[in-house]
Scaffold this active site. Structure first.
Site, mmCIF file in Angstrom:
data_model
loop_
_atom_site.group_PDB
_atom_site.id
_atom_site.type_symbol
_atom_site.label_atom_id
_atom_site.label_comp_id
_atom_site.label_asym_id
_atom_site.label_seq_id
_atom_site.Cartn_x
_atom_site.Cartn_y
_atom_site.Cartn_z
ATOM 1 N N ALA A 66 0.880 -1.164 0.000
ATOM 2 C CA ALA A 66 0.000 0.000 0.000
ATOM 3 C C ALA A 66 0.921 1.219 0.000
ATOM 4 C CB ALA A 66 -0.881 -0.016 1.235
ATOM 5 N N GLY A 110 0.666 -4.837 1.180
ATOM 6 C CA GLY A 110 -0.551 -4.866 0.367
ATOM 7 C C GLY A 110 -0.337 -5.536 -0.990
HETATM 8 C C1 HXC Z 1 5.107 4.330 -1.222
HETATM 9 C C2 HXC Z 1 6.974 3.363 -2.114
HETATM 10 C C3 HXC Z 1 6.615 2.116 -1.581
HETATM 11 C C4 HXC Z 1 5.402 2.038 -0.835
HETATM 12 C C5 HXC Z 1 8.463 1.866 -2.646
HETATM 13 N N1 HXC Z 1 8.118 3.163 -2.767
HETATM 14 N N2 HXC Z 1 7.565 1.221 -1.919
HETATM 15 N N3 HXC Z 1 6.224 4.456 -1.934
HETATM 16 N N4 HXC Z 1 4.691 3.173 -0.684
HETATM 17 N N5 HXC Z 1 4.959 0.913 -0.307
HETATM 18 C C6 HXC Z 1 8.847 4.215 -3.475
HETATM 19 C C7 HXC Z 1 10.092 4.676 -2.724
HETATM 20 O O1 HXC Z 1 9.743 5.611 -1.731
HETATM 21 C C8 HXC Z 1 10.898 5.280 -3.835
HETATM 22 O O2 HXC Z 1 10.404 6.568 -4.127
HETATM 23 C C9 HXC Z 1 10.586 4.389 -5.025
HETATM 24 O O3 HXC Z 1 9.359 3.729 -4.704
HETATM 25 C C10 HXC Z 1 11.636 3.336 -5.258
HETATM 26 O O4 HXC Z 1 11.842 2.626 -4.049
HETATM 27 P P1 HXC Z 1 13.287 2.369 -3.395
HETATM 28 O O5 HXC Z 1 13.058 2.087 -1.963
HETATM 29 O O6 HXC Z 1 14.224 3.468 -3.759
HETATM 30 O O7 HXC Z 1 13.704 1.037 -4.189
HETATM 31 P P2 HXC Z 1 14.681 -0.129 -3.718
HETATM 32 O O8 HXC Z 1 15.879 0.450 -3.010
HETATM 33 O O9 HXC Z 1 14.876 -0.978 -4.922
HETATM 34 O O10 HXC Z 1 13.877 -0.936 -2.607
HETATM 35 C C11 HXC Z 1 12.721 -1.658 -2.939
HETATM 36 C C12 HXC Z 1 11.901 -2.030 -1.662
HETATM 37 C C13 HXC Z 1 11.617 -0.758 -0.847
HETATM 38 C C14 HXC Z 1 12.708 -3.047 -0.825
HETATM 39 C C15 HXC Z 1 10.625 -2.713 -2.144
HETATM 40 O O11 HXC Z 1 11.050 0.235 -1.720
HETATM 41 C C16 HXC Z 1 10.659 -0.960 0.271
HETATM 42 O O12 HXC Z 1 11.018 -1.492 1.315
HETATM 43 N N6 HXC Z 1 9.397 -0.524 0.111
HETATM 44 C C17 HXC Z 1 8.392 -0.607 1.134
HETATM 45 C C18 HXC Z 1 7.899 -2.021 1.281
HETATM 46 C C19 HXC Z 1 6.849 -2.113 2.361
HETATM 47 O O13 HXC Z 1 7.086 -1.847 3.545
HETATM 48 N N7 HXC Z 1 5.587 -2.481 1.978
HETATM 49 C C20 HXC Z 1 4.511 -2.595 2.899
HETATM 50 C C21 HXC Z 1 3.797 -1.298 2.970
HETATM 51 S S1 HXC Z 1 2.588 -1.320 4.220
HETATM 52 P P3 HXC Z 1 11.373 7.850 -4.297
HETATM 53 O O14 HXC Z 1 10.405 8.989 -4.474
HETATM 54 O O15 HXC Z 1 12.216 7.920 -3.069
HETATM 55 O O16 HXC Z 1 12.152 7.500 -5.539
HETATM 56 C C22 HXC Z 1 1.271 -2.031 3.509
HETATM 57 C C23 HXC Z 1 0.091 -2.075 4.379
HETATM 58 C C24 HXC Z 1 -0.949 -2.977 3.823
HETATM 59 O O17 HXC Z 1 1.276 -2.468 2.401
HETATM 60 C C25 HXC Z 1 -2.178 -2.912 4.648
HETATM 61 C C26 HXC Z 1 -3.387 -2.514 3.877
HETATM 62 C C27 HXC Z 1 -3.399 -2.773 2.470
#
Ligand code: HXC
Length: 260
Positions: A66, A110
Site C-alpha cells: 500500500a 498490500g
Molecule cells: C510508497 C513506495 C513504496 C510504498 C516503494 N516506494 N515502496 N512508496 N509506498 N509501499 C517508493 C520509494 O519511496 C521510492 O520513491 C521508489 O518507490 C523506489 O523505491 P526504493 O526504496 O528506492 O527502491 P529499492 O531500493 O529498490 O527498494 C525496494 C523495496 C523498498 C525493498 C521494495 O522500496 C521498500 O522497502 N518498500 C516498502 C515495502 C513495504 O514496507 N511495503 C509494505 C507497505 S505497508 P522515491 O520517491 O524515493 O524515488 C502495507 C500495508 C498494507 O502495504 C495494509 C493494507 C493494504
C-alpha cells in the site's frame, strides 16, 4: 480506455490482462490505483469476450505495498469512517471470472495481499514476498493475516508476520501459496498466458462454477463445503455446455461451447 496507474490489454482471445503501472513507486497501491484496478476488473468481468483475467506488475515489482506516504498521516477516524482499504475487496467479491496473479519482483505488504486475493498465483523463483507491516508499526490490513495463514499454516504465517521477513517465490511454491514458479520473468509471463488460454478454452459457465466452489472451501467447513459443491454440480446439469461437453466426449469430437 486509458488509465494513469494501470494498463489493460487482451493478449489472447478470452484473456484480459491488467498490468500495474506505477513504476516510479514500484507499483505502490495508492487509492487512485485501486480505483482504476476495480474499474478495469469490473469491465473485464462484465465483458462477454473475457473468460479469465491476468493481474501482473513489472519484472521488478508486482507491488511494493500500500502507499506508505498516503497512509502516514491518516487518522483512526478517517480510516474508519472512509472504510480505508475496503474497496480492495471488490476483487474478491464482485469478479466471478478467475484472476491469475503473475508475480515477479517485490510483492510486499498490500502487494502480497493483493496477489493472495487472486484465485491462483504463478511467480518467479526469485519473487520477493512478505508482510513487513510490523516494521512500520502496523499490521497487514488487506487480508494478509488471514489468507497467508490459510495458505501456509499458523506457525509459518506467525513467524513471517511477527518478523516482517521476506520469503522467496521458491518458498511460496514449496509452502503451497504459489501454484508454480519459473526461473525467468519471460517464462513466467509465457506460462501464465498459456494457463489463461487453457482456461479460456472451456465453458465460461463451468469455469465460473469451478472458481466459486473452490473459493467456498476457504469460508465453509468441509461438510457445508461438500454440500455446496454438490448443489452447484447439480445445477450444471441445467447448462447446455454440460450436454455439449459430455456428448462430444462420447463422439470423440472437440466440444463447441455455447457458454450457456
Ligand atoms: C510508497 C513506495 C513504496 C510504498 C516503494 N516506494 N515502496 N512508496 N509506498 N509501499 C517508493 C520509494 O519511496 C521510492 O520513491 C521508489 O518507490 C523506489 O523505491 P526504493 O526504496 O528506492 O527502491 P529499492 O531500493 O529498490 O527498494 C525496494 C523495496 C523498498 C525493498 C521494495 O522500496 C521498500 O522497502 N518498500 C516498502 C515495502 C513495504 O514496507 N511495503 C509494505 C507497505 S505497508 P522515491 O520517491 O524515493 O524515488 C502495507 C500495508 C498494507 O502495504 C495494509 C493494507 C493494504
Amino acid at each position: 480506455k486509458s488509465y494513469e496507474y494501470i494498463l489493460t490489454s487482451t493478449p489472447k482471445p478470452g484473456v484480459g490482462q491488467v498490468t500495474l503501472n506505477r513504476p516510479k513507486a514500484l507499483n505502490a497501491l495508492c487509492t487512485p490505483l485501486i480505483k482504476e484496478l476495480n474499474e478495469a476488473l469490473n469491465d473485464f468481468n462484465a465483458s462477454d469476450e473475457t473468460s479469465v483475467i491476468i493481474l501482473t506488475g513489472s519484472q521488478k515489482a508486482f507491488a511494493a505495498g500500500a502507499d506508505i506516504k498516503e497512509m502516514a498521516p491518516l487518522t483512526f477516524s478517517e480510516a474508519y469512517t472512509k472504510a480505508f482499504i475496503e474497496s480492495w475487496s471488490l476483487l474478491t467479491t464482485q469478479v466471478k471470472k478467475p484472476i491469475i496473479a503473475a508475480v515477479s519482483g517485490h510483492a510486499l505488504g498490500g502487494g502480497c495481499e493483493l496477489a493472495m486475493m487472486c484465485d491462483l498465483l504463478y511467480c518467479t523463483e526469485t519473487a520477493n514476498f512478505g508482510q513487513p507491516e510490523v516494521k512500520l508499526g502496523t499490521i497487514p490490513g488487506a487480508g494478509g493475516s488471514q489468507r497467508l495463514t490459510h495458505a501456509i499454516g499458523k506457525s509459518k504465517a506467525m513467524e513471517l508476520i511477527l518478523t516482517g521477513k521476506s520469503f522467496s517465490g521458491a518458498e511460496a511454491e514449496k509452502w503451497g501459496l504459489a501454484a508454480r514458479t519459473f526461473p525467468t520473468y519471460e517464462a513466467l509471463m509465457e506460462e501464465t498466458l498459456k494457463l489463461a488460454e487453457t482456461i479460456a478454452g472451456y465453458s465460461k459457465v463451468a469455469v465460473q462454477a469451478c472458481k466459486e466452489v473452490v473459493n467456498k472451501s476457504q469460508d465453509l467447513g468441509l461438510r457445508d463445503g461438500v454440500e455446496f459443491e454438490r448443489r452447484v454440480f447439480h445445477s450444471l446439469f441445467g447448462s447446455q455446455d454440460q450436454k455439449i461437453g459430455m456428448k462430444a466426449f462420447a463422439e470423440k469430437k472437440k466440444p463447441e461451447w455455447t457458454h450457456s
